[in-house]
Design an enzyme around this catalytic site. Structure first.
Site, short mmCIF file in Angstrom:
data_model
loop_
_atom_site.label_atom_id
_atom_site.label_comp_id
_atom_site.label_asym_id
_atom_site.label_seq_id
_atom_site.Cartn_x
_atom_site.Cartn_y
_atom_site.Cartn_z
N SER A 261 6.15 7.25 13.27
CA SER A 261 6.11 5.95 12.63
C SER A 261 6.81 4.83 13.40
O SER A 261 7.61 5.06 14.29
CB SER A 261 6.75 6.11 11.27
OG SER A 261 7.26 4.92 10.79
N ARG B 216 8.78 2.85 11.70
CA ARG B 216 9.88 2.44 10.80
C ARG B 216 11.19 2.25 11.55
O ARG B 216 11.72 3.17 12.15
CB ARG B 216 10.01 3.43 9.64
CG ARG B 216 10.36 4.84 10.04
CD ARG B 216 10.23 5.82 8.87
NE ARG B 216 8.84 6.13 8.60
CZ ARG B 216 8.37 7.33 8.25
NH1 ARG B 216 9.19 8.34 8.09
NH2 ARG B 216 7.09 7.52 8.04
N ASP C 37 0.79 -1.24 0.00
CA ASP C 37 0.00 0.00 0.00
C ASP C 37 0.82 1.29 0.00
O ASP C 37 0.36 2.33 -0.46
CB ASP C 37 -0.93 0.02 1.24
CG ASP C 37 -0.17 -0.23 2.54
OD1 ASP C 37 1.05 -0.39 2.50
OD2 ASP C 37 -0.83 -0.27 3.61
N HIS C 38 2.07 1.23 0.49
CA HIS C 38 2.81 2.49 0.68
C HIS C 38 3.56 2.95 -0.56
O HIS C 38 4.02 4.09 -0.61
CB HIS C 38 3.82 2.33 1.83
CG HIS C 38 3.22 2.50 3.19
ND1 HIS C 38 2.24 1.68 3.68
CD2 HIS C 38 3.46 3.41 4.17
CE1 HIS C 38 1.91 2.06 4.91
NE2 HIS C 38 2.64 3.12 5.23
N ASP D 120 3.56 -1.07 11.67
CA ASP D 120 3.09 0.25 11.27
C ASP D 120 2.41 0.85 12.49
O ASP D 120 1.65 0.15 13.18
CB ASP D 120 2.09 0.14 10.11
CG ASP D 120 1.76 1.50 9.53
OD1 ASP D 120 2.26 1.81 8.43
OD2 ASP D 120 1.04 2.27 10.20
N ARG E 11 -1.60 12.44 10.22
CA ARG E 11 -0.36 13.16 10.54
C ARG E 11 -0.17 14.33 9.60
O ARG E 11 -0.54 14.24 8.44
CB ARG E 11 0.85 12.25 10.35
CG ARG E 11 0.82 11.13 11.30
CD ARG E 11 2.17 10.46 11.42
NE ARG E 11 2.04 9.56 12.54
CZ ARG E 11 2.50 8.32 12.56
NH1 ARG E 11 3.19 7.86 11.54
NH2 ARG E 11 2.30 7.57 13.61
#
Ligand code: MIC
Ligand code: SF4
Length: 761
Positions: free
Chosen positions: A650, A652, A102-103, A167, A455
């Site tokens: 995030s 990440r 999706d990203h 995520d 965000r």
């Protein structure tokens, strides 16, 4: 209601078993604790790892081992997670897991064209994810299927369950009564490898909702208000549990929105007790069996009645919001907790000199793309058409899943949006994560956009630091886009239409769920092949996008001496500042290449500039990654210093792996965001906090650091740091840490994965 055509039914066995065992587990915990339990506690205590002894865990203190039911990963974080998992020596994942593409889809022309472009551009990465998924028995959601959190809510979330996801907005599944938590890839690897998942037992914040939403106010406004109260760090280390008559009046997807943005207040997760809205949603998404099973154990899927009757006795903090009095909010710019009620926006915007002309309104994203959201926004678009209004701002929609997109197209909403000139992008993150080819953004002009995402950090949507992004509900975004003016209040103000008449927008209307049921032709799911162990996962050594991981060097057992300051970051330093997304997303599977974005968004406190730090060895200023590579090549380790809530945003882990890879040894800050702190520990870094916050001011540009008692690194024991300034004067300061013995072992081994690898050898 029509039957959904290609809707899969997942996890029925798992859910059945989990509900069968629930009552006994909860009774046992209740007996041990000898008091009624909140919903969050019921879910946590019923998911203790097999080796974890039951005790009355101290909230905010005890580390506890959990056994989540499932794992979800999105493409931008799954690459690193799976590269690590491939090193764990396992042949299948121990719990059901999924990957969602999706990203990596850029919003540019329209959904289909953009999807086709993405499939070409990201072929190597999609092929990698698909083959790893097949090999290890992971469900694969193809590009175009939708955004991870929406797909999880539609297919996998179940009341009383526990999941983790790579995520931060995994928390969205709290809308269906789960405890769903965002983590770094290394945590996901633990769970997929069948090991315990460790979390500091959370504190509990209760939010009591009284009254009922009405008029222009939407679920989003509840969380925008909560964000204003708690700020971006007020939820750190806590689960937020919503309850009260107001909670029951909110749709399941509305609850999802509220939980989703709990990430923006730093909360570990948020959740709601099982109720009829959840039952309706389960049935509408083809999971009547799950609803029936849940109905049989209802009392265990919400708190004990004593808790909600006397919440102050059971929660560490209590917030009360009366929905009858709640106004729509617009939060921003640059931070999601800057909350302004719509009636004050005109005044506040003028006071602050924010550009009031709205250039673009964007709805959708994982936060707000339910059928209900879209139908309410469409009711306003329809009014614009009927009342001869043209949308003054551009307008875009990013649907959260193919299931929703297909259904809203069938029900005519996309047609209505098209009449006001909207662009419908692919079912993906798109503009929410900087995957937006916005014409003119490179000029860096000061401008305003408004969106229904979660965000709004600087540069996030379009890379332009001067874009003032505001967050609101989809209905407010739509009304504001039609007006094109940030000072417009749709509740009270009139607009002038194409015929010069004064018109007013009526209250938006919509449906919680589609009357004709959801529909989809191809939801985009690919099940793992039955016999797949022979699949070979290939990574081209020449690739610029994928790189196999190598073990990090273990600690040599010596005190760390002679470290240089790389950067002293000032103010907000989110993971977007540490490892920017947008154009850099393409390197998420290649540690060395993505390291070239390390800290390029952080503001250097000595010159207020981004990506400009002093190289102490040459005396020259250079870009952060380049200066760090210089130190690394010279065999000099470094330290990064930061402010409050460092690493917010995030999950990440690149934000921790990049400094690790490039030779930063320690990150010393006033306070950390939870996921980032764990990510640093997992990657074998020292994540430390100033014992005395004011010591931040002692750090100077030419400082050298000596960790003089690292050899005594132990749980609950402060570390001493000697700071040597350029004139040879010294300061000795104390640093706090939250490492337990196991986490210290990660540091010693080089990283958590290096420890697992060593243990498996
Ligand atoms: C985000 O919203 O910032 C992201 C992109 O979804 C991240 C994950 C990532 O960086 O890949 C998140 O929220 O964890
Ligand atoms: Fe995607 Fe944005 Fe949701 Fe993150 S917040 S998962 S980038 S839509």
């Amino acid at each position: 209601m029509t039957i959904i055509k290609t809707k899969n039914m997942f996890d029925l066995d798992l859910i059945t078993k989990s509900y069968q065992e629930l009552s006994a587990k909860i009774e046992k915990a209740k007996k041990h604790l000898n008091r009624p339990l909140t919903l969050s506690e019921k879910i946590l205590y019923s998911h203790l790892y097999e080796d974890q002894p039951l005790q009355d865990f101290k909230r905010g203190v005890d580390y506890v081992d959990f056994a989540p039911d499932r794992v979800a990963m999105q493409d931008a974080t799954a690459q690193m997670a799976l590269l690590q998992f491939m090193n764990s020596g396992k042949t299948q994942t121990a719990v059901p897991s999924t990957v969602h593409c999706d990203h990596l889809i850029q919003a540019s022309k329209n959904g289909l064209a953009d999807l086709n472009d993405a499939i070409k551009i990201n072929k190597e990465v999609y092929d990698f994810l698909e083959s790893v998924s097949t090999k290890y028995g992971i469900g694969f959601w193809k590009p175009g299927a939708g955004i991870i959190h929406q797909v999880v809510l539609e297919n996998y979330a179940f009341p009383g369950g526990m999941m983790i996801g790579t995520d931060s907005h995994t928390v969205n599944a709290g809308g269906l009564g789960m405890v769903a938590i965002g983590v770094g890839g290394a945590d996901a690897v633990d769970v997929m490898a069948g090991m315990a998942w460790e979390l500091k037992f959370p504190k509990l914040i209760g939010v009591k909702l009284t009254g009922k939403l009405s008029g222009w106010t939407a679920p989003k406004d509840i969380i925008l208000k909560v964000a204003g109260i708690l700020t971006v760090k007020g939820g750190t280390g806590a689960i937020i549990e919503y309850f009260g008559e107001g909670a029951q009046s909110i749709s399941c997807t509305g609850k999802g929105t509220i939980c989703n943005m709990g990430a923006e207040v730093g909360a570990t997760t948020s959740t709601f007790g099982y109720d009829e809205s959840m039952e309706r949603y389960l049935r509408a998404t083809g999971r009547a069996e799950v609803a029936e099973l849940a109905n049989q154990v209802k009392e265990h899927l919400t708190a004990d009645p004593e808790v909600y009757a006397n919440p102050e006795e059971y929660f560490d903090q209590l917030i009360e919001i009366n929905l009858d009095e709640l106004e729509p909010y617009i939060n921003g710019p640059f931070t999601p907790d800057r909350a302004t009620p719509i009636s004050k926006m005109a005044e506040v915007a003028k006071e602050n000199g924010w550009p009031t002309k709205i250039e673009v309104g964007l709805i959708g994203s994982c936060t707000n793309s339910s059928y209900e959201d879209i139908s309410r926004a469409a009711s306003l678009a329809q009014q614009a058409v009927d009342k001869n209004l043209k949308s003054k701002a551009e307008f875009t929609i990013t649907p959260g899943s193919e299931l929703v997109r297909f259904t809203i197209e069938r029900d005519g909403f996309i047609g209505i949006f098209n009449q006001i000139g909207a662009s419908v992008f692919a079912n993906a993150c798109g503009p929410c994560i900087g995957q937006w080819s916005r014409p003119g953004a490179e000029k860096g002009e000061k401008n305003t956009i408004i969106h229904s995402f979660n965000r709004n950090f600087s540069k996030r949507a379009d890379g332009n630091p001067n874009t003032h992004a505001f967050v609101a509900s989809p209905e407010i975004v739509t009304a504001m886009a039609i007006a094109g003016d940030l000072t417009f209040n749709p509740l009270t103000d009139y607009l002038i239409n194409e015929k010069g008449e004064k018109v007013k927008l009526d209250i938006p209307t919509g449906q919680e769920l589609p009357e004709k049921g959801f529909d989809v032709e191809d939801a985009g799911y690919q099940a793992p092949a039955e016999n797949s162990s022979s699949v070979v996962v290939k990574v081209d050594p020449e690739s610029s996008r994928l790189q196999l991981l190598y073990p990090f060097a273990p600690w040599n057992g010596e005190n760390l001496l002679g470290l240089k300051l790389l950067i002293k970051a000032k103010g907000k330093c989110t993971t977007d500042h540490i490892s920017m997304a947008g154009p850099w997303l393409r390197f998420r599977g290649h540690l060395d290449n993505i390291s070239n974005n390390m800290l390029i968004g952080a503001v250097n406190s000595f010159n207020d500039a981004t990506n400009k730090v002093k190289n102490q060895m040459t005396g020259e200023y250079g870009e952060v990654p380049a200066v760090q590579r210089y130190y690394k090549a010279s065999g000099v380790a470094t330290v990064v210093v930061g402010d409050h809530n460092y690493g917010e945003g995030s999950s990440r882990e690149h934000a921790a792996m990049e400094p690790r890879h490039l030779g930063v040894k320690a990150v010393i800050v006033k306070s950390f965001a939870r996921i980032h702190e764990t990510n640093l520990k997992k990657q074998g870094m020292l994540g430390l906090t100033f014992s005395n916050e004011a010591d931040y001011d002692k750090i100077q540009e030419d400082d050298t650091f000596n960790f003089i008692d690292l050899k005594e690194f132990a749980p609950e024991r402060q570390l001493t740091l000697e700071i040597v300034h350029a004139d040879n004067s010294k300061d000795i300061i104390m640093l706090n840490h939250t490492y337990n013995q196991q986490q210290i072992d990660w540091f010693i081994a080089g990283s958590a994965l290096d420890l697992i690898r060593k243990q498996n050898l």
